[in-house]
Design a protein around this motif. Structure first.
Motif, PDB file in Angstrom:
ATOM      1  N   HIS A  36       0.874  -1.169   0.000  1.00 15.71           N
ATOM      2  CA  HIS A  36       0.000   0.000   0.000  1.00 15.71           C
ATOM      3  C   HIS A  36       0.912   1.221   0.000  1.00 15.71           C
ATOM      4  CE1 HIS A  36      -3.783   1.988   1.979  1.00 15.71           C
ATOM      5  NE2 HIS A  36      -3.503   2.477   0.787  1.00 15.71           N
ATOM      6  N   PRO A  43       1.613   7.901 -10.678  1.00 17.34           N
ATOM      7  CA  PRO A  43       1.786   6.480 -11.022  1.00 17.34           C
ATOM      8  C   PRO A  43       2.970   6.202 -11.952  1.00 17.34           C
ATOM      9  CG  PRO A  43      -0.521   7.085 -11.173  1.00 17.34           C
ATOM     10  CD  PRO A  43       0.244   8.347 -10.923  1.00 17.34           C
ATOM     11  N   ILE A  60       0.157  -1.617 -10.652  1.00 15.71           N
ATOM     12  CA  ILE A  60      -0.259  -0.517  -9.780  1.00 15.71           C
ATOM     13  C   ILE A  60      -1.764  -0.351  -9.920  1.00 15.71           C
ATOM     14  CG2 ILE A  60      -0.041   1.950  -9.297  1.00 15.71           C
ATOM     15  CD1 ILE A  60       2.740   1.807 -10.617  1.00 15.71           C
ATOM     16  N   ARG A  61      -2.462  -0.303  -8.787  1.00 16.89           N
ATOM     17  CA  ARG A  61      -3.906  -0.116  -8.789  1.00 16.89           C
ATOM     18  C   ARG A  61      -4.266   1.056  -7.880  1.00 16.89           C
ATOM     19  NH1 ARG A  61      -4.534  -5.933  -8.230  1.00 16.89           N
ATOM     20  NH2 ARG A  61      -3.588  -6.728 -10.132  1.00 16.89           N
ATOM     21  N   GLN A  62      -5.019   2.010  -8.387  1.00 19.76           N
ATOM     22  CA  GLN A  62      -5.423   3.141  -7.558  1.00 19.76           C
ATOM     23  C   GLN A  62      -6.351   2.639  -6.457  1.00 19.76           C
ATOM     24  OE1 GLN A  62      -6.611   6.650  -9.569  1.00 19.76           O
ATOM     25  NE2 GLN A  62      -6.511   7.815  -7.689  1.00 19.76           N
ATOM     26  N   GLN A  67      -3.358   7.145  -3.245  1.00 17.36           N
ATOM     27  CA  GLN A  67      -3.136   5.820  -2.679  1.00 17.36           C
ATOM     28  C   GLN A  67      -3.125   4.791  -3.792  1.00 17.36           C
ATOM     29  OE1 GLN A  67      -5.415   4.563   0.775  1.00 17.36           O
ATOM     30  NE2 GLN A  67      -6.306   6.603   0.864  1.00 17.36           N
ATOM     31  N   TRP A  68      -2.200   3.841  -3.691  1.00 15.13           N
ATOM     32  CA  TRP A  68      -2.100   2.782  -4.689  1.00 15.13           C
ATOM     33  C   TRP A  68      -1.798   1.473  -3.990  1.00 15.13           C
ATOM     34  CZ3 TRP A  68      -0.057   7.573  -5.004  1.00 15.13           C
ATOM     35  CH2 TRP A  68      -0.516   8.381  -6.046  1.00 15.13           C
TER      36      TRP A  68
END
Length: 181
Positions: A36, A43, A60-62, A67-68
């Protein structure tokens, strides 16, 4: 000499070997790593630092404002985590969530219809394209949904709720199969 506890995947055993049918596939994904990241870093800059630190295969995921989640199938290497933390010092904080969250894959031509039974997120590809993610609820559980392909999604849930989410998804899949979805 005492044996140290060994990691056991939460979705281990015959009951979690995957479910296939009616255009739907559920699978327990490897419990590799999940970081996290919170902070004022874009990004693209985060992706560059991930490559340098040894996380090139990670995605990578928002996960919210600044926050990712950084997810990957490979086990976490402490030296790589240390390198990432040092590279992001002053720009972002990194917290290892690998021990606390589990990923489940949902794929197949009916995957969108299945997930629509449990969440209010519009999963149409024109609104929710590949790579897009959303924090949402699936039933009563907080889940991150990521579109990983045309007909494939990855759901990330807190470890203690993984079996419950799996059971809910299996129930929805069986119901969808009965309904001919």
């Amino acid at each position: 000499m005492r044996d140290l506890p060994q990691h056991k995947p939460v979705l281990a055993g015959a009951a979690y070997n995957g479910i296939s049918g009616a255009g739907i596939r559920l699978e327990a994904l490897p419990e590799g790593h999940l970081l996290h990241v919170l902070g004022a870093i874009e990004p693209t800059a985060l992706a560059a630092e991930l490559v340098k630190a040894g996380f090139a295969k990670s995605s990578i995921r928002q996960a919210g404002f600044r926050q990712w989640f950084v997810a990957g199938d490979e086990p976490l290497v402490p030296a790589s985590l240390d390198a990432l933390v040092a590279a992001l010092a002053g720009k972002a904080f990194v917290m290892d969530q690998s021990h606390g969250r589990v990923r489940i894959g949902v794929s197949g031509r009916s995957s969108r219809a299945l997930l629509s039974r449990g969440t209010a997120v519009d999963l149409d590809p024109s609104v929710f394209p590949e790579g897009h993610s959303a924090m949402t609820m699936v039933g009563h559980l907080s889940v991150q949904i990521v579109r990983t392909g045309d007909d494939s999604f990855e759901l990330t849930v807190l470890r203690s709720f993984a079996e419950s989410l799996w059971d809910d998804l299996a129930h929805m899949a069986a119901s969808a199969e009965k309904d001919g979805v």
